[in-house]
Scaffold this motif. Structure first.
Motif, PDB file in Angstrom:
ATOM      1  N   VAL A 237       9.241 -17.521  39.504  1.00  0.00           N
ATOM      2  CA  VAL A 237       8.668 -18.806  39.094  1.00  0.00           C
ATOM      3  C   VAL A 237       9.694 -19.645  38.338  1.00  0.00           C
ATOM      4  N   TRP A 254       0.672 -22.435  42.205  1.00  0.00           N
ATOM      5  CA  TRP A 254       1.011 -21.159  41.606  1.00  0.00           C
ATOM      6  C   TRP A 254      -0.178 -20.196  41.614  1.00  0.00           C
ATOM      7  N   VAL A 278       2.219 -22.737  33.454  1.00  0.00           N
ATOM      8  CA  VAL A 278       2.414 -21.662  34.436  1.00  0.00           C
ATOM      9  C   VAL A 278       3.220 -20.502  33.857  1.00  0.00           C
ATOM     10  N   ALA A 281       2.399 -17.194  35.389  1.00  0.00           N
ATOM     11  CA  ALA A 281       2.203 -17.190  36.836  1.00  0.00           C
ATOM     12  C   ALA A 281       2.929 -16.026  37.506  1.00  0.00           C
ATOM     13  N   ALA A 284       5.039 -18.949  42.693  1.00  0.00           N
ATOM     14  CA  ALA A 284       4.843 -20.395  42.739  1.00  0.00           C
ATOM     15  C   ALA A 284       5.657 -21.002  43.873  1.00  0.00           C
TER      16      ALA A 284
END
Length: 313
Positions: A237, A254, A278, A281, A284
């Protein structure tokens, strides 16, 4: 073919229009949410009765997106609360509703609460709600009694050659068995893909596809959905965030730590807030938002169960 007889129903006296058709009178371009609004609904009902229509089909349903253009602000639930469940099941292209529900949808559109759709009965009848309290009713017959009733209600029914909101269908590929075979072949080579499912305009569901879950995802797709297939989300990410463009908007997609896939449209001024959003996350991807740059690997539209493609994406 669209209905042959079209009338523009408004509260605006034609005598108060300028040479270009612009209204110059004192009526406000918003619903009074009272007797005038009720008159609009009664007028539409009179046209439906004259056409022998008591059920209508929802076409091209939408909800408000990033920008809401109405004079009134959108409301929570897009005005659809009480008409459809919270997940909007039953609010999709091709869904058939009673005239009573159709009239409530027209009320939502007159109030500019967020939701919008065309309402049609084949080539027999159609209702399109435009901006500023303009309603366009099409019928396969003149409906002279309904025109007279509209005038009795204090509104104006002006004949037109066509509704300015008549649909302009795009040429779309059907998501048929060949389409799904292509997806399966691509999955075998790449191990994973990202599916964007749009069954209501401005409302998207995302799915990460694998060879193991492809059939299950396919079975749960919304009727007549437009399907766009992208490269899978990337596990790094941080690298996706670092590679974001220095200007212009992007759509950032994401997967959260609980497996939910979300998306947001941001520009370069919001990257710091995006990074915080994010932070946890799993994976993504950044996608372009502009039409000339938004080119998925595959795109198609779900046909109906009889194999016929009726959606007009």
């Amino acid at each position: 073919m669209p209905p042959a007889f079209v009338h523009r129903i408004t509260k605006y006296d034609p005598a108060d229009r300028d040479d270009h058709g612009g209204y110059q009178g004192a009526e406000e371009a918003v619903s009074d949410q009272g007797p005038v609004e009720a008159a609009y609904l009664e007028a539409v009902s009179a046209f439906a009765e004259a056409a022998g229509v008591d059920r209508l089909e929802i076409r091209e349903p939408s909800v408000s997106g990033l920008v809401h253009f109405g004079a009134q602000p959108a409301v929570e639930g897009q005005g659809l609360g009480g008409l459809f469940p919270a997940d909007l099941a039953g609010y999709h292209d091709g869904a058939e509703v009673s005239l009573a529900v159709a009239l409530e949808l027209i009320r939502v559109m007159l109030r500019e609460q967020g939701a919008w759709c065309r309402l049609e009965a084949g080539d027999v009848f159609a209702v399109h709600v435009g901006w500023d309290q303009y309603v366009y009713v099409g019928s396969d017959q003149p409906c002279t009694d309904a025109v007279a009733r509209t005038r009795e209600l204090g509104l104006f029914a002006e004949p037109l050659a066509a509704s300015p909101y008549a649909p302009e269908p795009e040429v779309a590929e059907a998501a048929d068995e060949d389409f799904w075979a292509s997806i399966h072949t691509e999955l075998a080579a790449r191990q994973g893909l990202l599916l964007e499912e749009t069954h209501i305009v401005n409302s998207t569901r995302w799915h990460r596809l694998t060879t193991d879950n492809l059939n299950a995802v396919r079975a749960g797709l919304g009727p007549r959905a437009r399907l766009s297939v992208w490269l899978d989300l990337q596990p790094d990410v941080g690298a996706v965030l670092t590679a974001l463009p220095s200007e212009w908007q992007i759509e950032f997609v994401w997967e959260t730590k609980d497996g939910t896939i979300r998306s947001v449209v941001v520009d370069e001024t919001e990257y710091q807030e995006l990074a915080a959003l994010v932070a946890d996350a799993r994976a993504a991807r950044a996608l372009p938002v502009y039409a000339d740059e938004r080119r998925p690997l595959f795109q198609a539209v779900l046909p109906d169960t009889d194999g016929v493609l009726r959606a007009r994406w």
